[in-house]
Design a protein around this motif. Structure first.
Motif, PDB file in Angstrom:
ATOM      1  N   GLY A   7       0.910  -1.312   0.124  1.00  0.00           N
ATOM      2  CA  GLY A   7       0.089  -0.066  -0.077  1.00  0.00           C
ATOM      3  C   GLY A   7       0.947   1.176   0.050  1.00  0.00           C
ATOM      4  N   TYR A   8       0.471   2.312  -0.650  1.00  0.00           N
ATOM      5  CA  TYR A   8       1.054   3.596  -0.627  1.00  0.00           C
ATOM      6  C   TYR A   8       0.112   4.767  -0.235  1.00  0.00           C
ATOM      7  CZ  TYR A   8       5.262   1.338  -2.371  1.00  0.00           C
ATOM      8  OH  TYR A   8       6.316   0.768  -2.217  1.00  0.00           O
ATOM      9  N   ILE A   9       0.396   5.887   0.083  1.00  0.00           N
ATOM     10  CA  ILE A   9      -0.333   6.941   0.285  1.00  0.00           C
ATOM     11  C   ILE A   9       0.459   7.920  -0.575  1.00  0.00           C
ATOM     12  CG2 ILE A   9      -1.112   8.883   1.610  1.00  0.00           C
ATOM     13  CD1 ILE A   9      -0.270   5.471   3.381  1.00  0.00           C
ATOM     14  N   VAL A  10      -0.291   8.797  -1.653  1.00  0.00           N
ATOM     15  CA  VAL A  10       0.031   9.626  -2.455  1.00  0.00           C
ATOM     16  C   VAL A  10      -0.467  10.896  -2.292  1.00  0.00           C
ATOM     17  CG1 VAL A  10       0.380  10.135  -4.894  1.00  0.00           C
ATOM     18  CG2 VAL A  10       0.354   7.610  -4.224  1.00  0.00           C
ATOM     19  N   TRP A  11       0.258  11.737  -1.878  1.00  0.00           N
ATOM     20  CA  TRP A  11       0.014  13.110  -1.763  1.00  0.00           C
ATOM     21  C   TRP A  11       0.116  14.087  -3.015  1.00  0.00           C
ATOM     22  CZ3 TRP A  11      -2.028  14.429   3.281  1.00  0.00           C
ATOM     23  CH2 TRP A  11      -1.973  13.363   4.181  1.00  0.00           C
ATOM     24  N   PHE A  12      -1.197  14.604  -3.471  1.00  0.00           N
ATOM     25  CA  PHE A  12      -1.013  15.338  -4.832  1.00  0.00           C
ATOM     26  C   PHE A  12      -1.538  16.724  -4.343  1.00  0.00           C
ATOM     27  CE2 PHE A  12      -4.904  12.846  -4.149  1.00  0.00           C
ATOM     28  CZ  PHE A  12      -5.881  13.807  -4.338  1.00  0.00           C
ATOM     29  N   SER A  13      -1.452  17.451  -5.568  1.00  0.00           N
ATOM     30  CA  SER A  13      -1.673  18.886  -5.677  1.00  0.00           C
ATOM     31  C   SER A  13      -2.818  19.357  -6.428  1.00  0.00           C
ATOM     32  CB  SER A  13      -0.547  19.781  -6.062  1.00  0.00           C
ATOM     33  OG  SER A  13      -0.108  19.452  -6.981  1.00  0.00           O
ATOM     34  N   ASP A  14      -3.165  18.367  -7.366  1.00  0.00           N
ATOM     35  CA  ASP A  14      -4.148  18.420  -8.491  1.00  0.00           C
ATOM     36  C   ASP A  14      -5.152  17.432  -8.311  1.00  0.00           C
ATOM     37  OD1 ASP A  14      -6.008  19.503 -10.267  1.00  0.00           O
ATOM     38  OD2 ASP A  14      -4.272  19.129 -11.780  1.00  0.00           O
ATOM     39  N   SER A  15      -6.351  17.659  -7.730  1.00  0.00           N
ATOM     40  CA  SER A  15      -7.272  16.201  -7.677  1.00  0.00           C
ATOM     41  C   SER A  15      -7.833  15.832  -8.940  1.00  0.00           C
ATOM     42  CB  SER A  15      -8.267  16.716  -6.747  1.00  0.00           C
ATOM     43  OG  SER A  15      -9.238  17.564  -7.247  1.00  0.00           O
ATOM     44  N   SER A  31      -8.960  11.228  -1.151  1.00  0.00           N
ATOM     45  CA  SER A  31      -9.563  12.317  -0.453  1.00  0.00           C
ATOM     46  C   SER A  31      -9.420  13.761  -1.194  1.00  0.00           C
ATOM     47  CB  SER A  31      -8.955  12.449   0.977  1.00  0.00           C
ATOM     48  OG  SER A  31      -9.369  13.611   1.614  1.00  0.00           O
ATOM     49  N   ARG A  32     -10.475  14.212  -1.583  1.00  0.00           N
ATOM     50  CA  ARG A  32     -10.166  15.499  -2.262  1.00  0.00           C
ATOM     51  C   ARG A  32      -9.788  16.825  -1.194  1.00  0.00           C
ATOM     52  NH1 ARG A  32     -14.467  13.639  -5.929  1.00  0.00           N
ATOM     53  NH2 ARG A  32     -13.757  13.049  -7.700  1.00  0.00           N
ATOM     54  N   LYS A  33     -10.470  16.579  -0.141  1.00  0.00           N
ATOM     55  CA  LYS A  33     -10.344  17.685   0.717  1.00  0.00           C
ATOM     56  C   LYS A  33      -8.849  17.633   1.281  1.00  0.00           C
ATOM     57  CE  LYS A  33     -12.274  19.469   5.333  1.00  0.00           C
ATOM     58  NZ  LYS A  33     -13.025  19.246   6.163  1.00  0.00           N
ATOM     59  N   MET A  34      -8.402  16.498   1.691  1.00  0.00           N
ATOM     60  CA  MET A  34      -7.022  16.606   2.324  1.00  0.00           C
ATOM     61  C   MET A  34      -5.888  16.062   1.051  1.00  0.00           C
ATOM     62  SD  MET A  34      -7.556  14.735   5.863  1.00  0.00           S
ATOM     63  CE  MET A  34      -5.911  14.878   6.255  1.00  0.00           C
TER      64      MET A  34
END
Length: 87
Positions: A7-15, A31-34
């Motif tokens: 599993g990976y958690i990917v943090w993005f800037s453009d949903s 999660s679009r909010k976070m």
């Protein structure tokens, strides 16, 4: 039988652009909010997929999930006290 999954958690800037993350693995939650997504992929191709994900312009950070390493089998060392609180 089943392939090892990571599993990976990917943090993005453009949903909107993050919808295309399913090309690299199974997109479990977004999660679009976070602005993060949880995704799973086969362990044998995970390193290559993470390298490709880091090249994407909208990806800020990628964290590996430690869920596979957490102990999920528990031991019962304390006696059951619910029988004393019965009706």
């Amino acid at each position: 039988m089943f392939a090892e999954r990571t599993g990976y958690i990917v943090w993005f800037s453009d949903s909107k652009a993050a919808r295309g993350l399913d090309k690299y693995g199974t997109l479990h939650y977004m999660s679009r909010k976070m602005q993060y997504a949880v995704m799973y992929m086969n362990a044998d191709v995970a390193e290559e997929a993470v390298r490709n994900l880091q090249r994407l312009p909208f990806v800020r950070k990628i964290e590996r999930s430690y869920r596979n390493e957490i102990k999920t089998e528990y031991e019962k060392n304390v006696p059951d006290k619910t029988q004393f609180y019965g009706l």
